[in-house]
Design an enzyme around this catalytic site. Structure first.
Site, PDB file in Angstrom:
ATOM      1  N   TYR A  25      29.000  87.774  65.945  1.00 15.82           N
ATOM      2  CA  TYR A  25      29.098  86.645  65.008  1.00 15.82           C
ATOM      3  C   TYR A  25      28.897  87.187  63.594  1.00 15.82           C
ATOM      4  O   TYR A  25      27.845  87.759  63.292  1.00 15.82           O
ATOM      5  CB  TYR A  25      28.023  85.606  65.330  1.00 15.82           C
ATOM      6  CG  TYR A  25      27.927  85.324  66.824  1.00 15.82           C
ATOM      7  CD1 TYR A  25      28.719  84.346  67.430  1.00 15.82           C
ATOM      8  CD2 TYR A  25      27.073  86.088  67.637  1.00 15.82           C
ATOM      9  CE1 TYR A  25      28.651  84.120  68.806  1.00 15.82           C
ATOM     10  CE2 TYR A  25      27.002  85.869  69.002  1.00 15.82           C
ATOM     11  CZ  TYR A  25      27.791  84.890  69.586  1.00 15.82           C
ATOM     12  OH  TYR A  25      27.717  84.676  70.944  1.00 15.82           O
ATOM     13  N   GLU A  63      31.942  84.700  78.095  1.00 15.34           N
ATOM     14  CA  GLU A  63      30.863  84.439  79.055  1.00 15.34           C
ATOM     15  C   GLU A  63      31.423  84.141  80.439  1.00 15.34           C
ATOM     16  O   GLU A  63      32.251  83.247  80.601  1.00 15.34           O
ATOM     17  CB  GLU A  63      30.041  83.231  78.575  1.00 15.34           C
ATOM     18  CG  GLU A  63      28.976  82.789  79.571  1.00 15.34           C
ATOM     19  CD  GLU A  63      28.070  81.684  79.032  1.00 15.34           C
ATOM     20  OE1 GLU A  63      28.537  80.885  78.199  1.00 15.34           O
ATOM     21  OE2 GLU A  63      26.909  81.632  79.460  1.00 15.34           O
ATOM     22  N   HIS A  84      24.657  77.228  68.775  1.00 13.47           N
ATOM     23  CA  HIS A  84      24.660  75.982  69.549  1.00 13.47           C
ATOM     24  C   HIS A  84      25.354  74.847  68.803  1.00 13.47           C
ATOM     25  O   HIS A  84      24.917  73.694  68.836  1.00 13.47           O
ATOM     26  CB  HIS A  84      23.229  75.597  69.951  1.00 13.47           C
ATOM     27  CG  HIS A  84      22.684  76.512  71.013  1.00 13.47           C
ATOM     28  ND1 HIS A  84      21.355  76.623  71.311  1.00 13.47           N
ATOM     29  CD2 HIS A  84      23.314  77.373  71.851  1.00 13.47           C
ATOM     30  CE1 HIS A  84      21.190  77.500  72.288  1.00 13.47           C
ATOM     31  NE2 HIS A  84      22.366  77.975  72.627  1.00 13.47           N
ATOM     32  N   HIS A 132      21.568  84.897  81.350  1.00 11.11           N
ATOM     33  CA  HIS A 132      20.437  84.180  81.949  1.00 11.11           C
ATOM     34  C   HIS A 132      20.800  83.821  83.387  1.00 11.11           C
ATOM     35  O   HIS A 132      21.967  83.814  83.762  1.00 11.11           O
ATOM     36  CB  HIS A 132      20.138  82.913  81.136  1.00 11.11           C
ATOM     37  CG  HIS A 132      21.364  82.088  80.835  1.00 11.11           C
ATOM     38  ND1 HIS A 132      21.894  81.190  81.717  1.00 11.11           N
ATOM     39  CD2 HIS A 132      22.202  82.076  79.754  1.00 11.11           C
ATOM     40  CE1 HIS A 132      22.979  80.639  81.189  1.00 11.11           C
ATOM     41  NE2 HIS A 132      23.201  81.169  79.999  1.00 11.11           N
TER      42      HIS A 132
HETATM   43  N1  GLY Z   1      25.876  77.348  77.116  1.00 10.23           N
HETATM   44  C1  GLY Z   1      24.610  77.868  76.829  1.00 10.23           C
HETATM   45  C2  GLY Z   1      24.548  79.307  77.057  1.00 10.23           C
HETATM   46  O1  GLY Z   1      25.570  79.956  77.094  1.00 10.23           O
HETATM   47  O2  GLY Z   1      23.515  79.859  77.317  1.00 10.23           O
HETATM   48 MN    MN Z   2      27.439  79.157  77.601  1.00  4.82          MN
HETATM   49 MN    MN Z   3      25.052  80.929  78.981  1.00  5.45          MN
END
Ligand code: GLY
Ligand code: MN
Ligand code: MN
Length: 436
Positions: free
Chosen positions: A385, A405, A240, A351
């Site tokens: 990572y 992502e 983060h 998520h």
């Molecule tokens: N940007 C936060 C996550 O990827 O969960």
């Molecule tokens: Mn993210």
């Molecule tokens: Mn995310």
């Protein structure tokens, strides 16, 4: 979003709550930045989902079957001076006319009116433990009713968390919601393209961030859905990282995790690419592995499959790949069982995504991983990572952090990647960056 959409949601909620019961939900409050300056206001997602009302100091009440009206909104009264200094607000008239509340009362009268609405109801649904002020007020209101029990009024005996009902509704997105999510994902994906185009050695991470936020704003996404992560080199190994103040160097990668919000709906996209426009040998190998893991995970996104299968597919691909590249040593099965991959892939595959970037909705039902259903939206975001000071791995891998992502809608027969506008194959990324 049209008022009819909010109305449909309220109707659905009333059916779920049932006659004889009541639901309460408060708005978000203004947050002080310093002195009399506030952070930009962001409405509480649950409250907005049901009301479309974008003001603080409000409380919505739902009473299925109430003759004088089922939907009551407490809000600020219209105040000319306030309008002059702070701009428009609905007032009681706006609450009924524009936001279609059946009744509207001043928020200042809440303590006088609400106990009467709670009288003789069986269950109170509210977002338990979410808003200390509401928790506290509810206890006061209930005490007040109990103190009048000799008059024959009965206080509700059951407090139920509203989440159980509301978050299940929010988990399945309607066509109107998907329209906003598509827009959030499309604009955000294009912002990543922009970042790839402007990226060059010597820029600071925050300068690339500025391009991204500029693109969001120019295209109507007025807020970021979460603080943007613009992380070069070893910074990408801090999941983060948001300092965003390092100078970009040729030879390093740049990981960007950024998404905008379109009328309260989030995008959440990560791309990782070489600052110079060309991946080095080791970067290419790790990048391709993350991409393979993402593709393997995406194959598991279809209705009827348990949510966890995508995670398991990514774990399998990443562990196998790390073993082949020599970052892990041992037997594949045992490495997976002992979770040795967690040294390099320490988060889960993704998520739920919606009004909140980490959206509401349970991941397990009756202690089993939930089955995917059409209308759910989730992220698929594997990563590798290798910290700069990682012991026991060859130097060539150290200080590399990669995540890919995407935002994915479960459809009737599979899935749709909403964020596909941002390139992710090595060839596509290199071609785009060299064209720029
Ligand atoms: N940007 C936060 C996550 O990827 O969960
Ligand atoms: Mn993210
Ligand atoms: Mn995310």
């Amino acid at each position: 979003m049209k008022q009819s959409e909010f109305k449909k949601r309220r109707k659905h909620l009333m059916q779920r709550i049932g006659k004889g019961n009541i639901a309460l939900i408060g708005s978000a409050a203004m947050q002080t930045r310093n002195n009399d300056v506030h952070y930009p206001f962001r409405q509480d997602s649950d409250f907005y989902y049901l009301t479309g009302f974008n003001e603080p100091e409000a409380l919505a009440v739902f009473i299925p079957g109430r003759e004088q009206g089922e939907y009551i909104l407490f809000c600020r009264e219209y105040d000319e001076k306030k309008a002059l200094w702070e701009g428009a607000h609905a007032g009681l008239e706006g609450a009924t006319k524009h936001y279609e509340a059946d009744d509207a009362f001043p928020i200042a009268d809440l303590n006088d009116i609400l106990p009467g609405l709670l009288e003789n109801k069986t269950k109170v649904f509210y977002p338990m433990g979410n808003d200390p002020e509401l928790d506290h007020s509810l206890q006061d209101w209930l005490r007040k009713i109990r103190s009048q029990s000799r008059k024959g009024v009965v206080a509700p005996g059951e407090l139920v968390t509203l989440d159980l009902v509301l978050h299940e509704m929010r988990l399945i997105k309607s066509a109107a919601e998907l329209e906003l999510m598509r827009r959030a994902a499309e604009v955000s994906a294009n912002a990543h393209v922009k970042a790839m185009q402007v990226c060059q050695p010597g820029l600071y991470e925050y300068q690339v961030e500025a391009e991204i936020v500029h693109h969001f704003m120019q295209n109507g996404l007025r807020a970021v859905a979460y603080p943007s992560i613009v992380a070069t080199g070893k910074n990408a190994c801090t999941l983060h990282y948001t300092e965003n103040n390092t100078k970009l160097k040729s030879g390093d990668l740049l990981l960007i995790d950024a998404g905008g919000e379109c009328d309260h709906y989030a995008a959440d996209i990560t791309r990782t690419f070489p600052v110079s426009g060309r991946f080095s040998g080791p970067q290419k190998l790790l990048y391709q592995l993350v991409l393979d893991a993402q593709i393997a995970a995406l194959e598991q996104i279809k209705p009827g499959l348990p949510w966890n299968l995508a995670h398991e597919a990514s774990v399998h691909t990443i562990t196998k790949g790390l073993l082949e590249l020599g970052l892990l040593k041992g037997r594949l099965k045992k490495l997976i069982k002992d979770e040795k991959y967690k040294q390099f892939y320490m988060h889960r595959i993704g998520h739920w995504l919606g009004m909140d970037v980490h959206d509401v909705g349970d991941y397990k039902v009756n202690q089993e991983w939930r089955l995917l259903e059409a209308g759910m939206v989730l992220t698929v975001e594997p990563g590798i990572y290798v910290p700069a000071d990682c012991k026991g791995v060859d130097e060539q891998w150290r200080g590399i952090g990669i995540r890919i992502e995407d935002d994915v809608l479960v459809t009737a027969d599979g899935h749709e990647v909403l964020s596909s506008g941002a390139p992710k194959t090595i060839q596509e990324i290199e071609a785009l960056m060299q064209a720029g």
